[in-house]
Design a protein around this motif. Structure first.
Motif, PDB file in Angstrom:
ATOM      1  N   PHE A 556       8.013  11.021  28.671  1.00  0.00           N
ATOM      2  CA  PHE A 556       9.189  11.885  28.440  1.00  0.00           C
ATOM      3  C   PHE A 556      10.190  10.841  29.285  1.00  0.00           C
ATOM      4  CE2 PHE A 556       7.237  15.833  27.409  1.00  0.00           C
ATOM      5  CZ  PHE A 556       7.773  15.922  26.173  1.00  0.00           C
ATOM      6  N   GLN A 557       9.986  10.359  30.601  1.00  0.00           N
ATOM      7  CA  GLN A 557      11.102   9.663  31.129  1.00  0.00           C
ATOM      8  C   GLN A 557      11.578   8.482  30.671  1.00  0.00           C
ATOM      9  OE1 GLN A 557      10.855   9.723  35.697  1.00  0.00           O
ATOM     10  NE2 GLN A 557       9.642  11.241  35.377  1.00  0.00           N
ATOM     11  N   ILE A 558      10.461   7.559  30.246  1.00  0.00           N
ATOM     12  CA  ILE A 558      10.637   6.402  29.637  1.00  0.00           C
ATOM     13  C   ILE A 558      11.198   6.691  28.187  1.00  0.00           C
ATOM     14  CG2 ILE A 558       9.288   4.339  28.520  1.00  0.00           C
ATOM     15  CD1 ILE A 558       7.415   4.606  30.580  1.00  0.00           C
ATOM     16  N   ALA A 559      11.128   7.550  27.456  1.00  0.00           N
ATOM     17  CA  ALA A 559      11.638   7.873  26.221  1.00  0.00           C
ATOM     18  C   ALA A 559      13.351   7.969  26.271  1.00  0.00           C
ATOM     19  CB  ALA A 559      11.058   9.097  25.353  1.00  0.00           C
ATOM     20  N   ALA A 560      13.760   8.615  27.536  1.00  0.00           N
ATOM     21  CA  ALA A 560      14.960   9.003  27.974  1.00  0.00           C
ATOM     22  C   ALA A 560      15.529   7.780  28.502  1.00  0.00           C
ATOM     23  CB  ALA A 560      14.905   9.897  28.854  1.00  0.00           C
ATOM     24  N   LEU A 561      15.130   6.933  29.106  1.00  0.00           N
ATOM     25  CA  LEU A 561      15.687   5.871  29.536  1.00  0.00           C
ATOM     26  C   LEU A 561      15.652   4.761  28.390  1.00  0.00           C
ATOM     27  CD1 LEU A 561      13.985   5.516  33.125  1.00  0.00           C
ATOM     28  CD2 LEU A 561      16.449   5.822  32.624  1.00  0.00           C
ATOM     29  N   SER A 562      14.843   4.825  27.483  1.00  0.00           N
ATOM     30  CA  SER A 562      14.916   3.597  26.385  1.00  0.00           C
ATOM     31  C   SER A 562      15.575   4.354  25.013  1.00  0.00           C
ATOM     32  CB  SER A 562      13.717   3.267  26.083  1.00  0.00           C
ATOM     33  OG  SER A 562      12.796   4.273  25.692  1.00  0.00           O
ATOM     34  N   GLU A 563      16.038   5.623  25.292  1.00  0.00           N
ATOM     35  CA  GLU A 563      16.519   6.320  24.109  1.00  0.00           C
ATOM     36  C   GLU A 563      15.605   5.953  22.880  1.00  0.00           C
ATOM     37  OE1 GLU A 563      20.423   4.667  23.503  1.00  0.00           O
ATOM     38  OE2 GLU A 563      21.205   5.230  25.513  1.00  0.00           O
ATOM     39  N   ASN A 564      14.263   6.271  23.021  1.00  0.00           N
ATOM     40  CA  ASN A 564      13.390   6.101  22.027  1.00  0.00           C
ATOM     41  C   ASN A 564      12.860   7.378  21.517  1.00  0.00           C
ATOM     42  OD1 ASN A 564      11.058   5.605  20.622  1.00  0.00           O
ATOM     43  ND2 ASN A 564      10.443   3.837  21.811  1.00  0.00           N
ATOM     44  N   GLN A 565      13.455   7.747  20.257  1.00  0.00           N
ATOM     45  CA  GLN A 565      13.081   9.008  19.615  1.00  0.00           C
ATOM     46  C   GLN A 565      11.504   9.389  19.493  1.00  0.00           C
ATOM     47  OE1 GLN A 565      15.367  11.813  19.249  1.00  0.00           O
ATOM     48  NE2 GLN A 565      17.357  10.981  19.017  1.00  0.00           N
ATOM     49  N   LYS A 566      11.124   8.231  18.820  1.00  0.00           N
ATOM     50  CA  LYS A 566       9.660   8.268  18.342  1.00  0.00           C
ATOM     51  C   LYS A 566       8.916   8.602  19.461  1.00  0.00           C
ATOM     52  CE  LYS A 566       6.535   5.495  15.558  1.00  0.00           C
ATOM     53  NZ  LYS A 566       6.274   4.293  14.996  1.00  0.00           N
ATOM     54  N   LEU A 567       9.093   7.907  20.762  1.00  0.00           N
ATOM     55  CA  LEU A 567       8.259   8.132  21.726  1.00  0.00           C
ATOM     56  C   LEU A 567       8.544   9.670  22.383  1.00  0.00           C
ATOM     57  CD1 LEU A 567       6.452   6.864  24.051  1.00  0.00           C
ATOM     58  CD2 LEU A 567       8.452   6.016  25.164  1.00  0.00           C
ATOM     59  N   HIS A 568       9.782  10.125  22.323  1.00  0.00           N
ATOM     60  CA  HIS A 568       9.905  11.295  22.595  1.00  0.00           C
ATOM     61  C   HIS A 568       9.275  12.308  21.984  1.00  0.00           C
ATOM     62  CE1 HIS A 568      12.346  15.146  23.129  1.00  0.00           C
ATOM     63  NE2 HIS A 568      12.410  14.746  24.441  1.00  0.00           N
ATOM     64  N   ALA A 569       9.161  12.114  20.606  1.00  0.00           N
ATOM     65  CA  ALA A 569       8.271  13.147  19.666  1.00  0.00           C
ATOM     66  C   ALA A 569       6.903  12.979  20.077  1.00  0.00           C
ATOM     67  CB  ALA A 569       8.628  12.785  18.196  1.00  0.00           C
ATOM     68  N   PHE A 570       6.179  11.728  20.386  1.00  0.00           N
ATOM     69  CA  PHE A 570       4.945  11.555  20.653  1.00  0.00           C
ATOM     70  C   PHE A 570       4.711  12.293  22.019  1.00  0.00           C
ATOM     71  CE2 PHE A 570       1.989   8.947  23.134  1.00  0.00           C
ATOM     72  CZ  PHE A 570       0.855   9.389  22.464  1.00  0.00           C
ATOM     73  N   ALA A 571       5.621  12.130  23.081  1.00  0.00           N
ATOM     74  CA  ALA A 571       5.354  12.926  24.374  1.00  0.00           C
ATOM     75  C   ALA A 571       5.531  14.495  23.975  1.00  0.00           C
ATOM     76  CB  ALA A 571       6.726  12.601  25.224  1.00  0.00           C
ATOM     77  N   GLY A 572       6.240  14.776  23.386  1.00  0.00           N
ATOM     78  CA  GLY A 572       6.266  16.335  22.850  1.00  0.00           C
ATOM     79  C   GLY A 572       5.060  16.671  22.117  1.00  0.00           C
ATOM     80  N   ASP A 573       4.266  16.136  21.200  1.00  0.00           N
ATOM     81  CA  ASP A 573       3.025  16.451  20.724  1.00  0.00           C
ATOM     82  C   ASP A 573       1.866  16.203  21.550  1.00  0.00           C
ATOM     83  OD1 ASP A 573       4.375  16.422  18.193  1.00  0.00           O
ATOM     84  OD2 ASP A 573       3.823  14.509  17.528  1.00  0.00           O
ATOM     85  N   VAL A 574       1.819  15.233  22.438  1.00  0.00           N
ATOM     86  CA  VAL A 574       0.879  15.308  23.592  1.00  0.00           C
ATOM     87  C   VAL A 574       0.812  16.555  24.563  1.00  0.00           C
ATOM     88  CG1 VAL A 574       0.139  13.758  25.619  1.00  0.00           C
ATOM     89  CG2 VAL A 574       0.839  12.539  23.398  1.00  0.00           C
ATOM     90  N   LEU A 575       2.206  16.786  24.801  1.00  0.00           N
ATOM     91  CA  LEU A 575       2.327  18.051  25.740  1.00  0.00           C
ATOM     92  C   LEU A 575       1.722  19.273  24.976  1.00  0.00           C
ATOM     93  CD1 LEU A 575       3.570  19.290  28.407  1.00  0.00           C
ATOM     94  CD2 LEU A 575       5.628  19.465  27.004  1.00  0.00           C
ATOM     95  N   MET A 576       1.999  19.451  23.545  1.00  0.00           N
ATOM     96  CA  MET A 576       1.730  20.648  22.983  1.00  0.00           C
ATOM     97  C   MET A 576       0.159  20.534  22.796  1.00  0.00           C
ATOM     98  SD  MET A 576       4.000  22.487  23.323  1.00  0.00           S
ATOM     99  CE  MET A 576       3.331  23.840  22.689  1.00  0.00           C
ATOM    100  N   ASP A 577      -0.399  19.383  22.566  1.00  0.00           N
ATOM    101  CA  ASP A 577      -1.790  19.372  22.536  1.00  0.00           C
ATOM    102  C   ASP A 577      -2.643  19.826  23.469  1.00  0.00           C
ATOM    103  OD1 ASP A 577      -1.722  18.587  19.788  1.00  0.00           O
ATOM    104  OD2 ASP A 577      -1.835  16.376  20.015  1.00  0.00           O
TER     105      ASP A 577
END
Length: 661
Positions: A556-577
């Protein structure tokens, strides 16, 4: 002739009656067992092939070098030649250092939990079929039946004879255990409730902690009592989010009780691993690098919120102790033992008379000496086998306390310090370095020290694009890194970027993140290692924080710092899994709760010129909103942005910080 005779005597003194396959291992723990009469093998193909070829059961013993009961079991059983003879004849015996192979330890601790319906510990004893299917699990075993415990001698004989005479029954049992372990793994990934509101998770977490909280002596649970640093961090985070005073009080009361208690070394600083009583008075005297790293973070967070000088002093004393005892070439050893000269706590405790005499010899008058001893709880009766483990008993500090502590420290110097495990682990070093970076808000001198250690860690353990788990200096590292090494190192790198805004730290964090996903993530599952022994990564905080939960925060932090929407979505999927079990009992998953709250409230990135942000670092650190990152950009304004939008832009930093709050 005399010289030759003396030389022969010296050689004879250094020889051992027994030497086994552990002699070539780097691990200090395995080296401790290299001269046992038991024919130990390290974990690996040689032992497994021998078991299959000779059709022998496998006796697996897991421990670590500073483990008190591991030492006891070695003295009682593994050095017993009669027991060794039986074990060598009927078993293939394997020794594992749980710190060297944490994924193997984790799997067999779960086997123990499955079979015994309670958590295990060390030494861990596992009996397996020749093809490595476990069917018996225990912790410490005395040599013979006593204290209501079965003895190793009898258990080993009974299981061997059962295998010899009722092999089908043993395999049926072992197969059912393997199947049950696979079922447990599947269940842990089932999501019970999709995306509950953050407020519900917070309420459930606080009430869950409250149900376990000791309101008399403070802290969580009863004896033996562990620090639970990540729980207190999460309570403090909750207070920052919603002002929950109950969460703040539970955390700060416990931190204060520990800082004044016997779990904290009142003479030299640093925390022991846990308290054997519920009142924090008498500890198990091991000191672990990870325990101290996590508690430093908790005390820094508490100090920022309360400005309680006790919390700042506790951080300073803890850092001083780790730097003094554990540091080598800018890196840090793993742990120190509880035992000295074969006796638990011998180095740390005092008889009343010796302590009193030491203070008087230091020049203190009798009244002052007695005041200091009363303050530190050093009494004629004692609290540990007739001696006293120091702990603070009063609010008012005697005027000459520091002089008295100096005298008591000098008294210790006449004793032998316990064994220190001299291996250097990437994961635990990264935990400590991150803690030191956070502590630089209390003492700026820590910043350069932490950065130097971080650079050295990368130089020594990240070689030719491969990260390694540990090293015994001056040797080269051999064991490749696990998920916890990557997760904790990335977390430390992100903290280093926040402390310096040096792009190299963020770039390396991003590089390691790509390796993590490639090595440890497969078909929606996370694993502790990328070798042939596949142990599922757990989000549960065990001895220390969950590497998987930390990795989710990193994503989540790297996604926020790099403004990477795809990584942010991946982090969300991993969290919910991962979060299924957490929703049912969040108090058992404090680090994952932090990750979940970060995902729900949203990480905010404060952008601005590097030199200006660094200049305003102290003001930014005191923002109450906990999910705040900084990023250096060449801009005339300050910007506050979430992953999908910027919501505040102004030349005035105070205005932007107000919008964040």
């Amino acid at each position: 002739m005399l010289k030759l005779f003396i030389g022969v005597l010296l050689i004879m003194a250094q020889t051992h009656a027994f030497t086994n396959k552990l002699i070539d291992e780097d691990s200090p723990y395995l080296q401790q067992h290299a001269h046992n009469p038991i024919e130990w093998y390290p974990w690996g193909d040689e032992a497994f092939q021998k078991a299959k070829k000779e059709d022998k059961l496998i006796f697996l013993s897991i421990g670590y070098s500073t483990c008190h009961w591991c030492h006891v079991m070695e003295r009682e059983s593994f050095e017993n030649e009669a027991i060794a003879k039986y074990m060598n004849e009927h078993y293939v015996n394997i020794k594992v250092d749980r710190e060297e192979l944490p994924h193997i330890d984790r799997y067999y601790q779960d086997v123990y939990m499955l079979l015994n319906k309670r958590s295990g510990g060390w030494p861990l004893t596992i009996i397996m079929t020749p093809d490595r299917k476990p069917f018996y699990a225990a912790t410490y075993l005395p040599p013979d039946n006593r204290y209501g415990r079965p003895g190793l001698r009898g258990i080993a004989q009974y299981l061997y004879e059962t295998f010899r005479d009722k092999r089908d029954d043993v395999y049926k049992s072992a197969d059912s255990i393997v199947a049950a372990m696979q079922n447990v793994s599947r269940k842990s990934r089932q999501v019970k409730e999709q995306n509950p509101k953050a407020e519900k998770v917070i309420d459930d977490f606080v009430s869950g902690v409250k149900s376990l909280y000791d309101f008399q002596y403070k802290g969580i649970g009863d004896a033996p009592k562990f620090p639970h640093a990540t729980t207190f961090e999460t309570l403090l985070m909750i207070y920052r989010l919603n002002g929950n005073k109950e969460a703040l009080k539970m955390a700060t009361d416990a931190l204060e009780a520990m800082a004044k208690g016997g779990i904290f070394d009142q003479i030299e600083g640093g925390f022991y691993r846990y308290s054997v009583d519920e009142a924090w008075m008498v500890p198990h005297f091991e000191k672990m690098l990870y325990t101290n790293a996590e508690l430093i973070e908790s005390y820094v967070d508490a100090y920022r919120l309360t400005q309680n000088p006790l919390f700042a002093a506790t951080v300073s004393k803890t850092v001083a102790n780790i730097e003094d005892r554990f540091k080598k070439e800018d890196l840090y050893f793993s742990a120190s033992d509880a035992d000295s000269d074969g006796e638990e706590g011998k180095y740390f405790v005092y008889s009343y008379d010796e302590a009193y005499d030491a203070l008087v010899k230091e020049g203190l008058d009798k009244k002052s000496a007695k005041e200091i001893l009363d303050y530190l709880g050093i009494t004629p009766k004692g609290n540990f086998e007739g001696k006293s483990n120091p702990h603070i008993t009063a609010q008012k500090e005697p005027e000459s306390l520091q002089k008295g502590v100096k005298a008591l420290a000098a008294l210790r110097k006449k004793r032998n310090y316990p064994f220190i495990d001299y291996k250097i682990q990437t994961s635990w070093n990264a935990l400590y370095i991150k803690a030191l970076l956070k502590a630089s808000s209390i003492d700026p001198a820590y910043l350069q020290r932490a950065l130097k250690s971080l650079d050295t860690l990368i130089e020594r353990l990240f070689l030719e694009g491969e990260l390694y788990h540990q090293v015994v200096l001056p040797k080269k590292p051999k064991v490749k890194a696990y998920l916890e090494d990557y997760a904790f190192l990335i977390s430390a790198l992100l903290e280093a970027y926040q402390s310096t805004l040096e792009r190299k730290y963020l770039s390396l964090a991003e590089e390691l993140m790509q390796k993590v996903i490639m090595k440890f993530y497969s078909d929606g599952l996370w694993y502790m290692s990328d070798d042939t022994f596949r142990a599922d990564a757990s989000a549960y905080d065990a001895s220390y924080r969950s590497a998987l939960a930390v990795m989710i925060q990193n994503l989540f932090q790297i996604a926020a710092l790099s403004e990477n929407q795809k990584l942010h979505a991946f982090a969300g999927d991993v969290l919910m899994d991962t979060a299924g079990q957490m929703f049912a009992a969040p108090q058992s998953f404090p680090t994952l709760v932090q990750a979940y709250l970060g995902s729900q409230y949203g990480w905010v990135v404060l952008k601005g010129k590097k030199e200006v942000l660094l200049k305003k670092r102290d003001k930014i650190l005191h923002v109450r909103y906990p999910f705040l990152l900084q990023k250096a950009e060449e801009t005339e304004n300050f910007l506050a942005c979430k992953i999908d939008r910027c919501f505040a832009v102004d030349k005035n930093l105070e205005y932007v910080l107000e919008k964040i709050e």
